[in-house]
Design an enzyme around this catalytic site. Structure first.
Site, PDB file in Angstrom:
ATOM      1  N   GLU A  92      22.914  25.233 -40.175  1.00  0.00           N
ATOM      2  CA  GLU A  92      22.706  24.767 -41.546  1.00  0.00           C
ATOM      3  C   GLU A  92      21.528  23.791 -41.621  1.00  0.00           C
ATOM      4  OE1 GLU A  92      27.163  25.106 -43.418  1.00  0.00           O
ATOM      5  OE2 GLU A  92      26.753  23.276 -42.320  1.00  0.00           O
ATOM      6  N   CYS A 105      16.558  18.176 -43.819  1.00  0.00           N
ATOM      7  CA  CYS A 105      17.310  17.772 -42.625  1.00  0.00           C
ATOM      8  C   CYS A 105      17.610  19.048 -41.835  1.00  0.00           C
ATOM      9  CB  CYS A 105      18.590  17.083 -43.091  1.00  0.00           C
ATOM     10  SG  CYS A 105      19.707  16.660 -41.761  1.00  0.00           S
ATOM     11  N   CYS A 112      27.011  21.139 -30.966  1.00  0.00           N
ATOM     12  CA  CYS A 112      26.555  19.952 -30.242  1.00  0.00           C
ATOM     13  C   CYS A 112      27.565  19.631 -29.156  1.00  0.00           C
ATOM     14  CB  CYS A 112      26.425  18.764 -31.199  1.00  0.00           C
ATOM     15  SG  CYS A 112      25.797  17.270 -30.380  1.00  0.00           S
ATOM     16  N   CYS A 116      30.930  13.314 -30.425  1.00  0.00           N
ATOM     17  CA  CYS A 116      31.229  12.066 -31.141  1.00  0.00           C
ATOM     18  C   CYS A 116      32.488  12.275 -31.983  1.00  0.00           C
ATOM     19  CB  CYS A 116      30.053  11.649 -32.010  1.00  0.00           C
ATOM     20  SG  CYS A 116      28.544  11.397 -31.048  1.00  0.00           S
ATOM     21  N   CYS A 119      32.345  13.193 -35.933  1.00  0.00           N
ATOM     22  CA  CYS A 119      31.372  14.184 -36.409  1.00  0.00           C
ATOM     23  C   CYS A 119      31.926  15.602 -36.356  1.00  0.00           C
ATOM     24  CB  CYS A 119      30.113  14.076 -35.557  1.00  0.00           C
ATOM     25  SG  CYS A 119      28.892  15.357 -35.888  1.00  0.00           S
ATOM     26  N   CYS A 332      26.022  13.689 -44.085  1.00  0.00           N
ATOM     27  CA  CYS A 332      25.952  13.432 -42.642  1.00  0.00           C
ATOM     28  C   CYS A 332      27.266  13.745 -41.968  1.00  0.00           C
ATOM     29  CB  CYS A 332      25.688  11.957 -42.377  1.00  0.00           C
ATOM     30  SG  CYS A 332      24.116  11.406 -42.916  1.00  0.00           S
TER      31      CYS A 332
HETATM   32  N1  SAH Z   1      22.731  14.169 -32.896  1.00  0.00           N
HETATM   33  C1  SAH Z   1      21.864  13.278 -33.584  1.00  0.00           C
HETATM   34  C2  SAH Z   1      21.427  13.774 -34.942  1.00  0.00           C
HETATM   35  C3  SAH Z   1      22.456  14.490 -35.794  1.00  0.00           C
HETATM   36  S1  SAH Z   1      23.789  13.520 -36.390  1.00  0.00           S
HETATM   37  C4  SAH Z   1      22.521  11.914 -33.734  1.00  0.00           C
HETATM   38  O1  SAH Z   1      23.686  11.782 -33.455  1.00  0.00           O
HETATM   39  O2  SAH Z   1      21.797  10.988 -34.091  1.00  0.00           O
HETATM   40  C5  SAH Z   1      23.032  12.643 -37.751  1.00  0.00           C
HETATM   41  C6  SAH Z   1      23.737  11.362 -38.161  1.00  0.00           C
HETATM   42  O3  SAH Z   1      24.988  11.651 -38.796  1.00  0.00           O
HETATM   43  C7  SAH Z   1      24.057  10.429 -36.994  1.00  0.00           C
HETATM   44  O4  SAH Z   1      23.561   9.139 -37.276  1.00  0.00           O
HETATM   45  C8  SAH Z   1      25.576  10.400 -36.975  1.00  0.00           C
HETATM   46  O5  SAH Z   1      26.038   9.165 -36.488  1.00  0.00           O
HETATM   47  C9  SAH Z   1      25.905  10.642 -38.426  1.00  0.00           C
HETATM   48  N2  SAH Z   1      27.266  11.136 -38.679  1.00  0.00           N
HETATM   49  C10 SAH Z   1      27.954  12.026 -37.955  1.00  0.00           C
HETATM   50  N3  SAH Z   1      29.169  12.249 -38.509  1.00  0.00           N
HETATM   51  C11 SAH Z   1      29.240  11.480 -39.631  1.00  0.00           C
HETATM   52  C12 SAH Z   1      30.223  11.299 -40.663  1.00  0.00           C
HETATM   53  N4  SAH Z   1      31.354  11.964 -40.635  1.00  0.00           N
HETATM   54  N5  SAH Z   1      29.937  10.435 -41.661  1.00  0.00           N
HETATM   55  C13 SAH Z   1      28.740   9.791 -41.708  1.00  0.00           C
HETATM   56  N6  SAH Z   1      27.781   9.950 -40.780  1.00  0.00           N
HETATM   57  C14 SAH Z   1      28.010  10.778 -39.751  1.00  0.00           C
HETATM   58 FE1  SF4 Z   2      26.223  15.563 -31.860  1.00  0.00          FE
HETATM   59 FE2  SF4 Z   2      27.387  14.787 -34.124  1.00  0.00          FE
HETATM   60 FE3  SF4 Z   2      27.250  13.115 -32.056  1.00  0.00          FE
HETATM   61 FE4  SF4 Z   2      24.999  13.713 -33.393  1.00  0.00          FE
HETATM   62  S1  SF4 Z   2      26.793  12.618 -34.205  1.00  0.00           S
HETATM   63  S2  SF4 Z   2      25.300  13.649 -31.169  1.00  0.00           S
HETATM   64  S3  SF4 Z   2      25.451  15.855 -33.929  1.00  0.00           S
HETATM   65  S4  SF4 Z   2      28.392  15.045 -32.093  1.00  0.00           S
END
Ligand code: SAH
Ligand code: SF4
Length: 347
Positions: A92, A105, A112, A116, A119, A332
């Protein structure tokens, strides 16, 4: 003989390919122009070439394109694009209008591996790295859809961890810069904190903006929500940030997803100001976007503003990022893979 995907070829190799077909170098330059700027999806569309030349090309090559499978528009103007890859997987991209900017974006991986806890992309694990052309093609395809409007900024904040796919990502960034005329100052790579990747980024794609998802102020909490912290704890991460060569007047962005009761106390805010002291930076506070199956909660607005005030009073630049596109699951952390059943395209 298998046909060559012209978009998968590094632009420098296009010249070699064309000369192997007995074609002069200027044809390669024309082809680059048609693929990247005119967004041609097949040789047939290249009207600058004679019918004969188009047919000749078509015999030996094709132009790889993401397949637009779905497009959703949010009430706030954000748009989400679902693209099918050649192997049946999907990714996406999200288009975010903001005043005079139109930011795209994009994803760097299908899924991934970083896991995390907050996420949605991380929940499904990694399926594969995207190739450079699949990364660039998100920009080309969305550009085609929204013409004559133009994408002004690119952020690698979609699916995936860009620094875990750095070779393809840096190749893609160079193509965006050279062939799509998007200035490096308008491109941002976001990482969860892959320290060696940060060091390499400075060499492989100098001058792009760096964003770091910090998200916590102690190793205990960060380790719980971001497994990468066990490998590269906060101290090592911030050391790499301090060493990152910044252009004049440029700053590192620190993203901080705010999770109620986890990382949003006044103490966290004070610790954050201590941790970031001396780093030219700005902080993006991202109130957590709640997701089904994920236990965290978004702090209330008052808490977010108090947290922000502590940072601002300490002299830091901190903004609260508006959540855009929540109604279409484009905010995000809300992106994820969708199973798409469609016949495999034989090229
Ligand atoms: N993998 C990279 C880029 C993609 S994630 C990274 O982690 O930086 C992009 C952003 O979305 C990151 O800052 C992450 O912390 C944030 N993010 C992930 N899940 C989220 C959520 N449920 N609510 C708000 N931000 C989120
Ligand atoms: Fe991967 Fe989501 Fe963590 Fe970014 S925030 S590194 S996309 S698991």
């Amino acid at each position: 003989m298998e046909k060559v995907n012209l978009k998968a070829l590094p632009p420098e190799e296009l010249k070699t390919f064309m000369s192997a077909q007995g074609l002069p170098a200027y044809r390669a330059r024309q082809l680059l122009h048609w693929i990247y700027e005119k967004r041609a999806t097949s040789a047939e569309e290249i009207t600058e070439f004679s019918q004969k030349l188009r047919r000749q090309l078509d015999q030996v090559a094709w132009i790889g394109n993401l397949e637009l499978l779905d497009r959703a528009v949010s009430a706030d103007g954000t748009q989400k694009f679902l693209f099918g890859l050649d192997d049946g997987d999907s990714i996406e991209s999200v288009l975010i209008p903001d005043e005079d900017r139109l930011t795209l974006c994009i994803s760097s991986q299908a899924g991934c591996a970083m896991g995390c806890a907050f996420c949605r992309t991380g929940k499904g694990g990694l399926r594969r790295n995207l190739q450079a052309y699949e990364i660039v093609d998100q920009v080309i395809s969305v550009g085609r859809e929204i013409a004559p409007r133009r994408i002004t900024n690119i952020v690698l904040m979609g699916m995936g961890e860009p620094l875990k796919n750095l070779d393809e990502v840096s190749d893609a960034l160079h193509r965006m810069n050279r062939l799509l005329q998007i200035s490096k100052r308008r491109i941002t790579v976001s990482t969860c904190g892959v320290v060696p990747g940060i060091e390499q980024l400075a060499f492989k794609a100098p001058e792009v903006n760096l964003a770091v998802s910090l998200n916590a102020t102690t190793d205990e909490v960060r380790g719980r929500i971001m497994p990468i912290n066990k490998r590269y704890p906060i101290k090592a991460l911030l050391k790499a940030c301090r060493r990152y060569p910044l252009q004049k007047r440029r700053r590192i962005t620190f993203e901080y997803v705010m999770l109620a009761g986890v990382n949003d106390t006044d103490e966290d805010a004070y610790r954050l100001t201590d941790l970031l002291r001396g780093i030219p930076c700005k902080i993006n506070l991202i109130p957590f976007n709640e997701l089904e199956g994920i236990k965290y909660r978004r702090p209330d607005e008052g808490r977010v503003l108090e947290f922000q005030t502590i940072l601002v009073d300490a002299g830091l630049t901190a903004i609260v990022r508006k959540s855009k596109g929540q109604d279409i699951l484009a905010a995000c952390g809300q992106l994820r893979h969708r199973e798409v059943s469609r016949p495999q395209v034989m090229k």
